[in-house]
Enzyme design. Structure first.
Site, PDB file in Angstrom:
ATOM      1  NE  ARG A   1       9.642  11.581  -8.286  1.00 33.44           N
ATOM      2  CZ  ARG A   1       9.109  11.251  -7.097  1.00 33.44           C
ATOM      3  NH1 ARG A   1       9.201  12.071  -6.084  1.00 33.44           N
ATOM      4  NH2 ARG A   1       8.488  10.116  -6.953  1.00 33.44           N
TER       5      ARG A   1
ATOM      6  NE  ARG B   1      10.587   6.119 -17.797  1.00 35.45           N
ATOM      7  CZ  ARG B   1      10.046   6.379 -16.618  1.00 35.45           C
ATOM      8  NH1 ARG B   1       9.209   5.507 -16.063  1.00 35.45           N
ATOM      9  NH2 ARG B   1      10.331   7.475 -15.966  1.00 35.45           N
TER      10      ARG B   1
ATOM     11  CE  LYS C   1       2.658   4.709 -12.103  1.00 34.79           C
ATOM     12  NZ  LYS C   1       3.723   4.060 -12.846  1.00 34.79           N
TER      13      LYS C   1
ATOM     14  NE  ARG D   1      12.146   9.593  -0.598  1.00 32.55           N
ATOM     15  CZ  ARG D   1      11.632   8.803  -1.523  1.00 32.55           C
ATOM     16  NH1 ARG D   1      12.076   7.576  -1.666  1.00 32.55           N
ATOM     17  NH2 ARG D   1      10.667   9.221  -2.320  1.00 32.55           N
TER      18      ARG D   1
ATOM     19  NE  ARG E   1       6.707  10.466  -0.742  1.00 29.80           N
ATOM     20  CZ  ARG E   1       6.811   9.765  -1.872  1.00 29.80           C
ATOM     21  NH1 ARG E   1       5.950   8.788  -2.118  1.00 29.80           N
ATOM     22  NH2 ARG E   1       7.747  10.020  -2.750  1.00 29.80           N
TER      23      ARG E   1
END
Length: 217
Positions: free
Chosen positions: A172, A88, A13, A161, A127
């Protein structure tokens, strides 16, 4: 041209938002940037938002909606806007409908960048970050040119992370799916929803978005 840009974490995005605002003269309104600007400018709503955030609380809908309404009245939105991170919830979507009607700036489209959640889980879990300078890499498609050496600073220590660990990523994504699905249905019912295939080359994704936007010009 007035848009909402949607997509699950890792769907690209942010990359597509940058490409859209380079090509089209519209304001990119990210919720985070909007909060930061209002707080930095010391507006009344900015102060209210800060008081909640300082206490670690969610900013109430009426404050967020007030900030969106203020932001949509700024001069850079006259040629159009792209909302990113708002709404949201269905309540926020309904409030946005009222706000945009009042300001005579109704939505033209909601663009959803769609990628299979399993692919996103693999992307996000791959990542890793340079411990020295914070440069971000991805085991699937963006490793350092020299293995074990950061391209940016030459560092040799990397970490992942907590947010990018597989179990956290799955949670998530699930939270975001549960939040986004009612919104996608809301805008589909209003014939505003356009879905693009995010599981392809960045330029190919943008080409799909351009086709949608060109039809509105």
């Amino acid at each position: 041209m007035n848009l909402i840009l949607m997509g699950l974490p890792g769907a690209g995005k942010g990359t597509q938002a940058e490409k859209i605002v380079v090509k089209y003269p519209i304001a990119h309104i990210s919720t985070g940037d909007m909060f930061r600007a209002a707080m930095a400018n010391g507006t009344e709503l900015g102060k209210q938002a800060k008081s909640y955030m300082d206490q670690g609380q969610l900013v109430p809908d009426e404050v967020t909606e007030g900030l969106v309404k203020e932001r949509l009245q700024e001069p850079d939105t006259e040629s159009g806007y792209m909302l990113d991170g708002f709404p949201r919830t269905i309540a926020q979507a309904e409030a946005l409908t009222d706000i945009t009607a009042e300001l005579n700036k109704p939505l033209d489209a909601v663009i959803n960048i769609d990628v299979d959640p399993k692919i996103l889980a693999d992307r996000l879990s791959a990542r890793y970050i340079c411990k020295t300078c914070g440069a971000t890499y991805n085991k699937l498609y963006h490793n350092p040119k020299v293995e074990g050496t950061c391209d940016r600073c030459g560092g040799h220590e990397f970490f992942q992370r907590d947010d990018d660990k597989p179990e956290t990523v799955q949670n998530r994504l699930q939270v975001n799916i549960e939040m986004n699905t009612p919104l996608l249905d809301f805008y589909a019912d209003r014939k505003l929803l356009y879905t693009v295939n995010g599981d392809q080359d960045i330029d190919a994704v943008f080409a799909e978005i351009e086709k949608i936007l060109a039809a509105m010009a």
